[in-house]
Scaffold this motif. Sequence first.
Motif, PDB file in Angstrom:
ATOM      1  N   GLU A  34       0.028   6.000   8.006  1.00 12.88           N
ATOM      2  CA  GLU A  34      -0.759   6.186   9.216  1.00 12.88           C
ATOM      3  C   GLU A  34      -0.955   7.666   9.514  1.00 12.88           C
ATOM      4  O   GLU A  34      -2.051   8.112   9.833  1.00 12.88           O
ATOM      5  CB  GLU A  34      -0.066   5.495  10.385  1.00 12.88           C
ATOM      6  CG  GLU A  34      -0.969   5.310  11.570  1.00 12.88           C
ATOM      7  CD  GLU A  34      -0.232   4.615  12.709  1.00 12.88           C
ATOM      8  OE1 GLU A  34      -0.402   3.404  12.842  1.00 12.88           O
ATOM      9  OE2 GLU A  34       0.524   5.299  13.411  1.00 12.88           O
ATOM     10  N   LYS A  35       0.140   8.436   9.348  1.00 18.00           N
ATOM     11  CA  LYS A  35       0.044   9.874   9.602  1.00 18.00           C
ATOM     12  C   LYS A  35      -0.972  10.519   8.679  1.00 18.00           C
ATOM     13  O   LYS A  35      -1.818  11.286   9.088  1.00 18.00           O
ATOM     14  CB  LYS A  35       1.421  10.527   9.401  1.00 18.00           C
ATOM     15  CG  LYS A  35       2.132  10.767  10.718  1.00 18.00           C
ATOM     16  CD  LYS A  35       3.422  11.519  10.498  1.00 18.00           C
ATOM     17  CE  LYS A  35       4.588  10.708  11.058  1.00 18.00           C
ATOM     18  NZ  LYS A  35       5.794  10.724  10.261  1.00 18.00           N
ATOM     19  N   ARG A  36      -0.861  10.159   7.397  1.00 19.37           N
ATOM     20  CA  ARG A  36      -1.789  10.751   6.428  1.00 19.37           C
ATOM     21  C   ARG A  36      -3.229  10.431   6.756  1.00 19.37           C
ATOM     22  O   ARG A  36      -4.107  11.264   6.644  1.00 19.37           O
ATOM     23  CB  ARG A  36      -1.502  10.201   5.040  1.00 19.37           C
ATOM     24  CG  ARG A  36      -0.302  10.806   4.432  1.00 19.37           C
ATOM     25  CD  ARG A  36      -0.346  10.545   2.955  1.00 19.37           C
ATOM     26  NE  ARG A  36       0.795  11.156   2.325  1.00 19.37           N
ATOM     27  CZ  ARG A  36       1.194  10.866   1.104  1.00 19.37           C
ATOM     28  NH1 ARG A  36       0.542   9.967   0.410  1.00 19.37           N
ATOM     29  NH2 ARG A  36       2.222  11.470   0.595  1.00 19.37           N
ATOM     30  N   LEU A  37      -3.462   9.190   7.135  1.00 20.75           N
ATOM     31  CA  LEU A  37      -4.834   8.780   7.416  1.00 20.75           C
ATOM     32  C   LEU A  37      -5.349   9.486   8.665  1.00 20.75           C
ATOM     33  O   LEU A  37      -6.515   9.831   8.759  1.00 20.75           O
ATOM     34  CB  LEU A  37      -4.917   7.265   7.584  1.00 20.75           C
ATOM     35  CG  LEU A  37      -4.709   6.483   6.283  1.00 20.75           C
ATOM     36  CD1 LEU A  37      -4.435   5.018   6.566  1.00 20.75           C
ATOM     37  CD2 LEU A  37      -5.923   6.618   5.371  1.00 20.75           C
TER      38      LEU A  37
ATOM     39  N   GLU B  84       4.324   4.103   8.365  1.00 21.95           N
ATOM     40  CA  GLU B  84       4.222   5.233   9.295  1.00 21.95           C
ATOM     41  C   GLU B  84       3.671   6.465   8.590  1.00 21.95           C
ATOM     42  O   GLU B  84       2.826   7.175   9.123  1.00 21.95           O
ATOM     43  CB  GLU B  84       5.595   5.533   9.921  1.00 21.95           C
ATOM     44  CG  GLU B  84       5.933   4.533  11.016  1.00 21.95           C
ATOM     45  CD  GLU B  84       7.382   4.615  11.488  1.00 21.95           C
ATOM     46  OE1 GLU B  84       7.715   3.923  12.455  1.00 21.95           O
ATOM     47  OE2 GLU B  84       8.180   5.376  10.876  1.00 21.95           O
ATOM     48  N   THR B  85       4.156   6.707   7.369  1.00 22.26           N
ATOM     49  CA  THR B  85       3.633   7.841   6.610  1.00 22.26           C
ATOM     50  C   THR B  85       2.149   7.648   6.327  1.00 22.26           C
ATOM     51  O   THR B  85       1.352   8.584   6.469  1.00 22.26           O
ATOM     52  CB  THR B  85       4.392   7.981   5.271  1.00 22.26           C
ATOM     53  OG1 THR B  85       5.773   7.917   5.549  1.00 22.26           O
ATOM     54  CG2 THR B  85       4.064   9.276   4.579  1.00 22.26           C
TER      55      THR B  85
ATOM     56  N   CYS C 293       0.827  -1.226   0.000  1.00 18.85           N
ATOM     57  CA  CYS C 293       0.000   0.000   0.000  1.00 18.85           C
ATOM     58  C   CYS C 293       0.852   1.263   0.000  1.00 18.85           C
ATOM     59  O   CYS C 293       0.355   2.344  -0.274  1.00 18.85           O
ATOM     60  CB  CYS C 293      -0.915   0.002   1.220  1.00 18.85           C
ATOM     61  SG  CYS C 293      -0.016  -0.005   2.794  1.00 18.85           S
ATOM     62  N   GLY C 294       2.165   1.130   0.305  1.00 19.02           N
ATOM     63  CA  GLY C 294       3.036   2.300   0.305  1.00 19.02           C
ATOM     64  C   GLY C 294       2.509   3.345   1.275  1.00 19.02           C
ATOM     65  O   GLY C 294       2.131   3.031   2.410  1.00 19.02           O
ATOM     66  N   GLU C 295       2.449   4.579   0.815  1.00 23.55           N
ATOM     67  CA  GLU C 295       2.058   5.660   1.727  1.00 23.55           C
ATOM     68  C   GLU C 295       0.551   5.848   1.808  1.00 23.55           C
ATOM     69  O   GLU C 295       0.073   6.815   2.393  1.00 23.55           O
ATOM     70  CB  GLU C 295       2.787   6.928   1.322  1.00 23.55           C
ATOM     71  CG  GLU C 295       4.284   6.673   1.403  1.00 23.55           C
ATOM     72  CD  GLU C 295       5.134   7.877   1.078  1.00 23.55           C
ATOM     73  OE1 GLU C 295       4.585   8.865   0.536  1.00 23.55           O
ATOM     74  OE2 GLU C 295       6.340   7.813   1.364  1.00 23.55           O
ATOM     75  N   GLY C 296      -0.173   4.944   1.192  1.00 24.00           N
ATOM     76  CA  GLY C 296      -1.600   4.868   1.480  1.00 24.00           C
ATOM     77  C   GLY C 296      -2.532   5.722   0.627  1.00 24.00           C
ATOM     78  O   GLY C 296      -3.618   6.073   1.063  1.00 24.00           O
TER      79      GLY C 296
ATOM     80  N   GLY D  48     -12.278   2.783  12.373  1.00 26.59           N
ATOM     81  CA  GLY D  48     -12.315   1.343  12.631  1.00 26.59           C
ATOM     82  C   GLY D  48     -12.365   0.515  11.355  1.00 26.59           C
ATOM     83  O   GLY D  48     -12.116  -0.689  11.384  1.00 26.59           O
ATOM     84  N   ARG D  49     -12.666   1.130  10.224  1.00 25.74           N
ATOM     85  CA  ARG D  49     -12.759   0.364   8.968  1.00 25.74           C
ATOM     86  C   ARG D  49     -11.385   0.043   8.397  1.00 25.74           C
ATOM     87  O   ARG D  49     -11.256  -0.760   7.488  1.00 25.74           O
ATOM     88  CB  ARG D  49     -13.526   1.168   7.912  1.00 25.74           C
ATOM     89  CG  ARG D  49     -15.026   1.241   8.174  1.00 25.74           C
ATOM     90  CD  ARG D  49     -15.638   2.359   7.365  1.00 25.74           C
ATOM     91  NE  ARG D  49     -15.480   2.184   5.937  1.00 25.74           N
ATOM     92  CZ  ARG D  49     -15.341   3.180   5.059  1.00 25.74           C
ATOM     93  NH1 ARG D  49     -15.368   4.434   5.474  1.00 25.74           N
ATOM     94  NH2 ARG D  49     -15.190   2.928   3.771  1.00 25.74           N
ATOM     95  N   ILE D  50     -10.383   0.731   8.872  1.00 27.03           N
ATOM     96  CA  ILE D  50      -9.084   0.602   8.207  1.00 27.03           C
ATOM     97  C   ILE D  50      -8.017   0.085   9.158  1.00 27.03           C
ATOM     98  O   ILE D  50      -8.005   0.389  10.341  1.00 27.03           O
ATOM     99  CB  ILE D  50      -8.661   1.960   7.592  1.00 27.03           C
ATOM    100  CG1 ILE D  50      -7.510   1.752   6.637  1.00 27.03           C
ATOM    101  CG2 ILE D  50      -8.339   2.996   8.647  1.00 27.03           C
ATOM    102  CD1 ILE D  50      -7.495   2.744   5.532  1.00 27.03           C
ATOM    103  N   LYS D  51      -7.124  -0.737   8.592  1.00 29.18           N
ATOM    104  CA  LYS D  51      -6.061  -1.320   9.406  1.00 29.18           C
ATOM    105  C   LYS D  51      -4.788  -1.403   8.558  1.00 29.18           C
ATOM    106  O   LYS D  51      -4.852  -1.650   7.364  1.00 29.18           O
ATOM    107  CB  LYS D  51      -6.492  -2.723   9.822  1.00 29.18           C
ATOM    108  CG  LYS D  51      -5.723  -3.272  10.997  1.00 29.18           C
ATOM    109  CD  LYS D  51      -6.477  -4.396  11.703  1.00 29.18           C
ATOM    110  CE  LYS D  51      -6.412  -5.673  10.907  1.00 29.18           C
ATOM    111  NZ  LYS D  51      -7.152  -6.782  11.435  1.00 29.18           N
ATOM    112  N   LEU D  52      -3.650  -1.182   9.196  1.00 27.14           N
ATOM    113  CA  LEU D  52      -2.377  -1.323   8.480  1.00 27.14           C
ATOM    114  C   LEU D  52      -1.619  -2.511   9.046  1.00 27.14           C
ATOM    115  O   LEU D  52      -1.549  -2.676  10.265  1.00 27.14           O
ATOM    116  CB  LEU D  52      -1.527  -0.062   8.651  1.00 27.14           C
ATOM    117  CG  LEU D  52      -2.129   1.212   8.072  1.00 27.14           C
ATOM    118  CD1 LEU D  52      -1.241   2.407   8.365  1.00 27.14           C
ATOM    119  CD2 LEU D  52      -2.324   1.069   6.561  1.00 27.14           C
ATOM    120  N   LEU D  53      -1.086  -3.323   8.157  1.00 23.58           N
ATOM    121  CA  LEU D  53      -0.332  -4.495   8.601  1.00 23.58           C
ATOM    122  C   LEU D  53       1.069  -4.454   8.026  1.00 23.58           C
ATOM    123  O   LEU D  53       1.262  -4.087   6.868  1.00 23.58           O
ATOM    124  CB  LEU D  53      -0.997  -5.786   8.117  1.00 23.58           C
ATOM    125  CG  LEU D  53      -2.382  -6.134   8.631  1.00 23.58           C
ATOM    126  CD1 LEU D  53      -2.835  -7.443   7.986  1.00 23.58           C
ATOM    127  CD2 LEU D  53      -2.361  -6.274  10.141  1.00 23.58           C
TER     128      LEU D  53
END
Length: 466
Positions: A326-329, A323-324, A294-297, A340-345
């Motif tokens: 997550e920050k953006r999101l 990390e990027t 997903c890269g930077e999302g 709650g709909r989104i998760k990063l693994l």
Amino acid sequence: MLLTISTTHQPATDLGYLLHKHPDRFQSFDLSFGQTHVFYPEATAERCTACVLLDVDPVGMVRGKSRNQAAPLAQYVNDRPYVASSFMSVALSQTLNSAMQGRCSARPELVTTPIPLTVRLEVLPVRAGEGFLRSVFEPLDYAVEALRHPLDERFPEWGDSPYFSVTLRKTTTLSELLTHLYVLIPVFDNQKHYFVGEEEIEKLLTKGAGWLAEHPERERITRGYLRHRPSLFRLALSRLVEAEEPVEVDEGQAARAGAEETLEERLSLNEQRLDAVTVALKASGAKRVLDLGCGEGKLLRELLRDRQFEEIVGVDVSIRSLETAEKRLRHERMPERQAGRIKLLHGSLMYRDKRLEGFDAAAVVEVVEHLDLPRLKAFERVLFEFAKPNTIVLTTPNRDYNKTWETLPAGRFRHPDHRFEWTRQEFQEWATGVAERWGYSVRILPVGPVDERLGSPTQMGVFTRA
Ligand code: SAH
């Protein structure tokens, strides 16, 4: 278990200085799991051989601590005393530590001088076979000789054992040789017999400095070294991958990296690609979706806007990118219910991962071209055989189209980290092959402006499970 190191560097007895062990003496050292003995069966000016004899005490090791309830005999009856395993690695680091560190006050110049060295590992278990053995040592310029032993000479019909006698030859420094052995011997050993903690990552990264990040088998080496503990493996791998990113890029490289962006910005290809992928995912009716690599999302953000997608999971091997992302999101300032709909693994697409199973769809946007071609097969199985979502939307550059970009020299890829770029024909062949093998149908669609002769800049495969 016997390991020997020989040299024909003249005078060969200098090996004694490098090892900090006098050729005339027989020395023994106590370790928590047995003893090592260091001695020299030959020590002349022409040729010198040092032996490291490891005497593992399997009974002493289990006394007082019952480890294996399921197979109680295995803790007494096993191959540990007879093979080179992680115990050998520990023994080398404890008895030859100064040599491994490259310290030698008696012959300081020798520490950095490459000398002809031969190592023999009397018995090394290589369950993955000779090919793997070679793929580990040959990229480091070792000449490898391997002799596979039968299970029992008296019963040839029982076939081969996993045990090899291995000889490695290279002209190098003793310190480098010992460091390679320290990291690589345990890689072949798939027995879990001691606790591996996070500090092992530090050891691996320190000892692997300067060679592991570029090693074509770095992932299997890292995985094996960390005893197949997936969480440690992922952490170590991401740090290796990040270590690889150049800190100071040379100008040519920066220009090339920039080229991808300016070229693509002009077309806003990036946006067109995200649109095309989102539309394909939406059309599939998917509710639970994966964004693999997903890269930077950027896609994650796009998907989040659409309520159809109830669960969105981004996966990447690079912690920095996550990390990027997550920050953006977080900047989206979503209400909690939305977040709650989104998760990063954190994970690698090279390895089967249970967390990726059971999804309706997966996007793989501009990721495959970052994978080494020989490893593509592993990725294929992880996604199509094990994760097997109903729909897979995968994009990759169309190499044919590169010709339209004057600023991109012929034969160059759009990004310095691309391992390959496929022509339309090549992508078509790969995609139809994969679809056939795993029971999918595939449609290939253009993304971006279509050139009559050369196609579109991005090609997209939409795979549907039969
Ligand atoms: N899909 C994103 C990023 C593409 S760049 C976009 O379109 O913007 C390729 C991404 O693949 C990078 O973030 C890289 O970290 C990730 N990647 C490369 N090898 C990977 C692997 N083995 N497993 C998971 N992700 C990987």
